[in-house]
Scaffold this active site. Structure first.
Site, PDB file in Angstrom:
ATOM      1  CG  ASP A   1      -6.982  -2.457   4.052  1.00 50.61           C
ATOM      2  OD1 ASP A   1      -8.071  -2.151   4.769  1.00 50.61           O
ATOM      3  OD2 ASP A   1      -6.724  -0.954   4.320  1.00 50.61           O
TER       4      ASP A   1
ATOM      5  CB  CYS B   1      -7.083  -5.272  10.890  1.00 51.84           C
ATOM      6  SG  CYS B   1      -6.566  -6.696  11.228  1.00 51.84           S
ATOM      7  CG  ASP B   2      -4.902  -2.013   7.611  1.00 49.97           C
ATOM      8  OD1 ASP B   2      -4.565  -1.361   6.678  1.00 49.97           O
ATOM      9  OD2 ASP B   2      -5.087  -3.274   7.674  1.00 49.97           O
ATOM     10  CE  LYS B   3      -7.412   2.331   5.629  1.00 49.21           C
ATOM     11  NZ  LYS B   3      -7.114   0.959   5.652  1.00 49.21           N
TER      12      LYS B   3
ATOM     13  CB  CYS C   1       0.475  -7.440   8.266  1.00 50.26           C
ATOM     14  SG  CYS C   1      -1.276  -8.356   7.396  1.00 50.26           S
TER      15      CYS C   1
ATOM     16  CD  GLU D   1      -3.657   0.790   2.574  1.00 49.54           C
ATOM     17  OE1 GLU D   1      -3.704   0.998   3.698  1.00 49.54           O
ATOM     18  OE2 GLU D   1      -3.055  -0.479   1.906  1.00 49.54           O
TER      19      GLU D   1
ATOM     20  CB  SER E   1      -0.165   0.099   2.054  1.00 47.94           C
ATOM     21  OG  SER E   1       0.402  -1.067   3.675  1.00 47.94           O
TER      22      SER E   1
END
Length: 554
Positions: A78, A119-121, A191, A442, A468
């Site tokens: 992302d 990570c994210d998705k 992150c 985002e 985000s």
């Protein structure tokens, strides 16, 4: 065993010959086949170590009598996709992850699964696949990144986005930004703040889908490899004991996850993904229920971007299990729900205590009396809108301002950089929802630039897109129905007064009904921003954010 369909009997001689061609020994085919779903690649920082995590998982599977079989799926970063057309593809990739896993597992008849993710998705996509397939399964992440250090202060990726705004406003120099750039992301992992990736990896623990430590053990520690081996060992125990995902993902498990979500102050995106996961389980996540849980669950942690603590601090303080222990002691969780350890939630937390009360506060004396997230309703969001209230300053909890309307993220950033946004404005970013984006981008660019300019406690943002997990301030996203579906957000004009009341969970456009009716008659949806390939199909099928932005199979 499902795998017997491809490994046993005279009719499966052709199948066994193909396994032999791949190097499988006949003895390996006598054992259960465990799919190791690995989203490793060389571009996502949270994924560059997943090859080692997958190898550790395979070791654990072999230790406990299984045959691991690794296969891959996609992963989008992302951060790298942010602020350009690439972000249109991020949320839609969640469905591709889930679908690709389903295709591989059903085609090859695996007996159990371990999902190696980050990570994210990708974590929510894999959880959705796990629910859909309903096999014995364990989620194991690659772990969080360590925070960077700049002039003695911890920094992370959100610091970099805010740094861009700080340069624009003259608060720091480009040379200082370059120094930060070299320090912000010191190594692999997701992150370092409580952004979407770490939020969802913590949710996997709270739901019971992952082993304790999944959301907080560092990507670069040996403990992460030991956790991965344990995941491989444990999935075989689940298989032997006949424990499937449906035994774990109950409605009560979602209530527990929401309570942990509120205590940690997770990303607003958790509600989008938990809603989609509940849909895969066959029930609806009620946003009124979300507010009920938020109102009774105190926020115990103030993690970046809401505060200065990072995931490494949460790990040092006892991790998600310590938060769960604190909530259990306050009678805010249901204790007897099954998890992938084979034990209940309370058994997992037995004997675990908070090690640093400056990171994980007591439920009796919390950081904030209510949870980190809230769902707002009103004429602007009859199906709900989501805000990370734990990262909103007291001065913005109740706010009235005049709308500044933009039909894309790019227009918004241009206006902010041109110093056209002033204190007292409500920035409205529309046609960025699941259908209208398409892809529900985002809006970290606009929010972080405003924060860098020192306006995050003076300007509100409202969007039918997403924010985000690195976003802070009065940033209200997931407005449903979205503009492209005829939502009221598409009828707002510059200068319209908008009322925001977080304590009362209200989001209202203060314009007379007659004027709204007039505008609705004149409204026509704009042409899609991207009308080709996957996103063309996605826009035709996707539901609103209020329903998890899932694809409508009807």
């Amino acid at each position: 065993m499902r795998s017997h369909k491809v490994t046993r009997g005279i009719e499966r001689a052709p199948h066994r010959s193909l396994f032999r061609a791949s190097g499988f020994h006949p003895e390996e085919l006598k054992r259960p086949l465990v799919g190791i779903v690995n989203s490793a690649n060389e571009i996502v920082p949270g994924h560059v170590n997943l090859d080692k995590i997958a190898e550790a998982v395979k070791t654990g599977v072999r230790i406990n009598g299984g045959t691991p079989v690794e296969f891959s799926t996609i992963a989008i970063c992302d951060g790298i996709a942010m602020n350009h057309a690439g972000m249109h593809y991020s949320l839609p990739s969640r469905e591709v992850v889930a679908d690709s896993v389903e295709l591989m597992v059903e085609s090859h008849c695996f007996d159990a699964l371990v999902f190696v993710t980050n990570c994210d998705k990708i974590p929510p996509g894999m959880m959705m696949a796990a629910a859909r397939l309903n096999l014995p399964a364990v989620i194991v992440s690659g772990g969080p990144m360590m925070a960077g250090d700049y002039n003695g202060k911890k920094i992370d990726l959100s610091s970099m986005f805010e740094g861009v705004g700080a340069v624009r406003s003259g608060r720091i120099t480009e040379a200082e930004l370059a120094e930060m750039e070299a320090e912000a992301c010191p190594g692999c992992g997701s992150c370092a703040g409580m952004f979407t990736a770490n939020s969802m990896n913590c949710m996997a623990e709270a739901l019971g889908l992952a082993l304790p430590g999944n959301g907080t053990v560092s990507a670069v520690s040996s403990e992460r490899l030991l956790l991965a081996k344990e995941a491989g060992i444990q999935v075989m125990n689940l298989l032997k004991n006949g424990i499937r995902i449906a035994d774990i993902l109950t409605p009560e498990a979602f209530d527990n996850a929401l309570a942990v979500d509120m205590a940690l102050g997770c990303s607003t995106n958790t509600l989008l993904h938990l809603t989609a996961l509940a849909h895969e389980c066959g029930f609806k996540l009620d946003f009124n229920r979300v507010n009920e849980i938020s109102s009774r669950t105190p926020q115990l942690c103030l993690l970046s971007p809401a505060g200065t603590d990072r995931i490494e601090d949460l790990a040092r303080a006892g991790g998600v299990t310590a938060v769960i222990s604190e909530l259990l002691a306050a009678d805010l969780l249901q204790p007897n729900l099954l998890t992938v350890t084979g034990k209940t939630l309370s058994e997992n937390a037995d004997g675990v205590a908070v090690k640093d009360s400056s990171v994980i506060y007591s439920a009796k004396e919390p950081r904030r009396p209510q949870g980190g997230l809230a769902v707002l309703f009103g004429n602007l969001a009859p199906d709900g809108a989501v805000v990370k209230q734990g990262a909103v300053s007291e001065s913005m909890q109740q706010y009235r301002g005049k709308a500044r309307v933009f039909d894309s993220e790019e227009e918004t950033v241009e206006a902010i950089n041109g110093e056209l946004i002033k204190a007292g404005d409500v920035v409205v970013i529309r046609y960025e929802g699941p259908k209208g984006g398409p892809g529900m981008r985002e809006m970290l660019g606009p929010t972080s630039v405003l924060a860098g300019m020192g306006l995050d406690d003076k300007v509100a943002l409202i969007t039918d897109g997403r924010f985000s997990g690195a976003t802070k301030g009065a940033s209200i996203g997931h407005v449903s129905p979205e503009a492209a579906s005829g939502g009221l957000i598409g009828l707002i004009k510059d200068g319209d007064p908008i009322n925001i009341d977080l304590p009362k969970r209200k989001l209202e456009l203060d314009v007379a009904g007659e004027e709204i009716s007039k505008r609705r008659k004149e409204w026509h949806p704009p042409e899609p921003k991207i009308n080709r390939g996957y996103l063309k199909r996605y826009a035709r099928q996707v539901s609103s954010a209020g329903h998890g932005a899932v694809l409508n199979n009807d």
